[in-house]
Design an enzyme around this catalytic site. Structure first.
Site, PDB file in Angstrom:
ATOM      1  N   ASP A  89       0.635  -0.961  -0.377  1.00  0.00           N
ATOM      2  CA  ASP A  89       0.294  -0.153   0.240  1.00  0.00           C
ATOM      3  C   ASP A  89       1.032   1.217   0.032  1.00  0.00           C
ATOM      4  O   ASP A  89       1.702   1.420   0.195  1.00  0.00           O
ATOM      5  CB  ASP A  89      -1.072  -0.319   1.279  1.00  0.00           C
ATOM      6  CG  ASP A  89      -0.285   0.443   1.893  1.00  0.00           C
ATOM      7  OD1 ASP A  89       0.450  -0.011   2.423  1.00  0.00           O
ATOM      8  OD2 ASP A  89      -0.868  -0.576   3.765  1.00  0.00           O
ATOM      9  N   GLY A  91       1.346   4.295   1.660  1.00  0.00           N
ATOM     10  CA  GLY A  91       1.625   4.931   2.715  1.00  0.00           C
ATOM     11  C   GLY A  91       0.659   5.825   3.308  1.00  0.00           C
ATOM     12  O   GLY A  91       0.642   6.318   4.355  1.00  0.00           O
ATOM     13  N   PHE A  93      -2.402   5.953   4.134  1.00  0.00           N
ATOM     14  CA  PHE A  93      -3.466   5.573   5.239  1.00  0.00           C
ATOM     15  C   PHE A  93      -2.543   5.645   6.238  1.00  0.00           C
ATOM     16  O   PHE A  93      -3.436   6.360   7.334  1.00  0.00           O
ATOM     17  CB  PHE A  93      -3.827   4.142   5.297  1.00  0.00           C
ATOM     18  CG  PHE A  93      -5.368   4.211   6.448  1.00  0.00           C
ATOM     19  CD1 PHE A  93      -5.911   4.607   5.892  1.00  0.00           C
ATOM     20  CD2 PHE A  93      -4.249   3.022   7.278  1.00  0.00           C
ATOM     21  CE1 PHE A  93      -7.110   4.193   6.903  1.00  0.00           C
ATOM     22  CE2 PHE A  93      -5.312   3.187   8.086  1.00  0.00           C
ATOM     23  CZ  PHE A  93      -6.596   3.149   8.452  1.00  0.00           C
ATOM     24  N   GLN A 194     -11.987   7.176  -4.247  1.00  0.00           N
ATOM     25  CA  GLN A 194     -11.839   8.004  -2.445  1.00  0.00           C
ATOM     26  C   GLN A 194     -13.476   8.827  -2.729  1.00  0.00           C
ATOM     27  O   GLN A 194     -13.959   8.596  -3.926  1.00  0.00           O
ATOM     28  CB  GLN A 194     -10.664   9.117  -2.087  1.00  0.00           C
ATOM     29  CG  GLN A 194      -9.761   8.162  -1.432  1.00  0.00           C
ATOM     30  CD  GLN A 194      -9.688   7.471  -0.624  1.00  0.00           C
ATOM     31  OE1 GLN A 194     -10.923   7.527   0.082  1.00  0.00           O
ATOM     32  NE2 GLN A 194      -8.829   7.364   0.368  1.00  0.00           N
ATOM     33  N   ASP A 271      -8.292  -6.999   1.929  1.00  0.00           N
ATOM     34  CA  ASP A 271      -7.272  -6.948   3.135  1.00  0.00           C
ATOM     35  C   ASP A 271      -7.374  -6.575   4.241  1.00  0.00           C
ATOM     36  O   ASP A 271      -9.115  -5.692   3.338  1.00  0.00           O
ATOM     37  CB  ASP A 271      -5.768  -6.008   2.610  1.00  0.00           C
ATOM     38  CG  ASP A 271      -6.014  -5.163   2.761  1.00  0.00           C
ATOM     39  OD1 ASP A 271      -5.322  -4.599   4.022  1.00  0.00           O
ATOM     40  OD2 ASP A 271      -6.532  -4.710   2.490  1.00  0.00           O
ATOM     41  N   CYS A 309     -12.563 -27.845   9.965  1.00  0.00           N
ATOM     42  CA  CYS A 309     -10.999 -27.052   9.089  1.00  0.00           C
ATOM     43  C   CYS A 309      -9.948 -27.738   9.603  1.00  0.00           C
ATOM     44  O   CYS A 309     -10.213 -28.753  10.625  1.00  0.00           O
ATOM     45  CB  CYS A 309     -10.939 -26.503  10.267  1.00  0.00           C
ATOM     46  SG  CYS A 309      -8.935 -25.024   9.626  1.00  0.00           S
ATOM     47  N   CYS A 311      -6.866 -26.989   8.952  1.00  0.00           N
ATOM     48  CA  CYS A 311      -5.377 -26.256   9.635  1.00  0.00           C
ATOM     49  C   CYS A 311      -4.388 -26.875   9.608  1.00  0.00           C
ATOM     50  O   CYS A 311      -4.691 -27.780  11.079  1.00  0.00           O
ATOM     51  CB  CYS A 311      -5.474 -24.919   9.981  1.00  0.00           C
ATOM     52  SG  CYS A 311      -6.513 -24.495  11.439  1.00  0.00           S
ATOM     53  N   CYS A 314      -5.497 -26.940  14.069  1.00  0.00           N
ATOM     54  CA  CYS A 314      -6.830 -28.119  14.048  1.00  0.00           C
ATOM     55  C   CYS A 314      -6.177 -29.289  13.654  1.00  0.00           C
ATOM     56  O   CYS A 314      -7.125 -30.148  14.825  1.00  0.00           O
ATOM     57  CB  CYS A 314      -8.079 -27.309  13.270  1.00  0.00           C
ATOM     58  SG  CYS A 314      -8.975 -26.284  13.817  1.00  0.00           S
ATOM     59  N   HIS A 340      -4.690 -20.960  12.727  1.00  0.00           N
ATOM     60  CA  HIS A 340      -5.868 -20.633  11.812  1.00  0.00           C
ATOM     61  C   HIS A 340      -6.964 -19.972  11.776  1.00  0.00           C
ATOM     62  O   HIS A 340      -6.986 -20.168  10.087  1.00  0.00           O
ATOM     63  CB  HIS A 340      -6.789 -21.313  13.584  1.00  0.00           C
ATOM     64  CG  HIS A 340      -8.212 -21.583  13.230  1.00  0.00           C
ATOM     65  ND1 HIS A 340      -8.790 -22.772  12.279  1.00  0.00           N
ATOM     66  CD2 HIS A 340      -9.486 -20.717  12.777  1.00  0.00           C
ATOM     67  CE1 HIS A 340      -9.906 -22.624  12.466  1.00  0.00           C
ATOM     68  NE2 HIS A 340     -10.319 -21.209  13.044  1.00  0.00           N
TER      69      HIS A 340
END
Length: 376
Positions: A89, A91, A93, A194, A271, A309, A311, A314, A340
């Site tokens: 990103d 920068g 934000f 925006q 994200d 799950c 993973c 788990c 997880h």
């Protein structure tokens, strides 16, 4: 390059080809702010957690270890040992959220580092140079993140400035990609929409930046405290004017339910720090809803965090053990919980893709959209 493979209503199934490999969409990007996932999860672990794209932060890496150090080390991919796509990103934000003392001018933003207080200037060209040094797969344009709520007139002026900044970002990126010592000469650039919570500003701004034919387009400045319905309304207003042949990224979103609902409204890429941050505070996402694993009822529970799950967490550990680790302040608690939750998010987008492939996304949404937001 984005390819739309299939559509169900507004929900899109696609793929995005980059110099660091192709990823399938809809896709969730794991957030590794300082080139690491908080919670002791390495890039090697991420392969086992179905991660397709890693997100890193331009501002944080510029402050430390510095983008020049990372360039010297061969770029972010070599630095953190990750061979799949990385998005950085811009920068923007962080400049607006971390810095109490800042001056926004046409050339860029003057502010103080949150680490040592030193004065920093960042504008479109600086953000592009830093991201070029990082050599990420995808760079984000430098934009102004307006506080929510904001006055209409200020938001309007801010949108116009963000558009002017995007032209400068694009020009600088083209220059950097042509230099002989640039690590990633195929770095892609996404523009950011925006306009706060004003639908007319959002539409007008999207139309303006769509003319630049960017590699992708993001909706920024949402998920910052506004009601969920307002966020959905903005997506519904902006989506019709977003280029159909470009990938669409909703920044900083969100809960599993938000992701399902945003996919239904035409978004491809997401994200959020939520899966890792919540995990470090013992909040676990499961296919039945949200679990708080430190609750007393799990003290002698032999089941995995989520019986549905598979993973690494788990497959190997019980709720009782993970609860004990949190109560004993063991670092392993955060690591196992983060693994997880990241796996859950990546499996969620995988299941969404499967549902779109099979033409059953409407049924998937009906079954899981509300269910995944319930507290167990």
């Amino acid at each position: 390059m984005y390819t739309l493979l299939k559509q169900e209503g507004k929900a899109r199934r696609g793929k995005f080809e980059t110099v660091h490999g192709t990823f399938q969409t809809p896709c969730f990007m794991n957030v590794g702010t300082a080139a690491a996932i908080k919670g002791g999860v390495s890039s090697i672990d991420l392969k086992d957690l179905k991660t397709q794209v890693e997100l890193c932060n331009t501002y944080h890496l510029h402050v430390r270890p510095s983008d020049k150090v990372i360039k010297e080390m061969g770029g972010l991919h070599k630095f953190m040992n990750w061979d799949k796509p990385i998005l950085t990103d811009s920068g923007g934000f962080q400049v607006f959220s971390l810095s109490k003392l800042r001056k926004i001018k046409e050339e860029g933003v003057y502010f103080n580092s949150h680490v040592d207080g030193r004065k920093i200037f960042m504008g479109p060209e600086e953000s592009m140079r830093i991201q070029s040094n990082l050599a990420s797969t995808i760079a984000m344009a430098f934009d102004e993140c307006v506080e929510n709520p904001a006055a209409y007139e200020y938001s309007k002026r801010s949108c116009e400035r963000t558009t002017r900044w995007l032209y400068r970002c694009k020009e600088e990126m083209e220059r950097l990609n042509a230099l002989h010592d640039t690590i990633n000469k195929h770095q892609l650039l996404f523009g950011i929409n925006q306009g706060c919570t004003f639908p007319d500003l959002r539409i007008k701004h999207m139309e303006a930046i769509a003319r630049l034919d960017m590699d992708g387009y993001a909706i920024g400045g949402l998920a910052v405290g506004e009601p969920t319905e307002v966020m959905y309304n903005i997506i519904e207003n902006v989506e019709p004017v977003m280029p159909k042949n470009k990938i669409r990224y909703l920044m900083g979103v969100g809960t599993p339910t938000n992701i399902i609902e945003a996919v239904a409204r035409g978004i491809d890429l997401f994200d959020c720090v939520m899966p890792s941050r919540n995990a470090r505070h013992a909040t676990i996402f499961t296919w039945s809803g949200i679990m708080h694993v430190t609750n007393k009822c799990y003290e002698t529970d032999p089941l995995p965090l989520d019986p549905e799950c598979d993973c690494p967490t788990c497959r190997n550990f019980s709720r009782a053990y993970i609860r004990h680790l949190f109560k004993a302040d063991e670092q392993l608690a955060g690591r196992l919980a983060v693994m997880h939750n990241l796996y859950f998010y990546n499996t969620l987008t995988e299941k969404i893709r499967d549902a779109l492939d099979n033409g059953t996304f409407a049924q998937f949404r009906a079954e899981y959209s509300e269910k995944l937001s319930r507290n167990l």
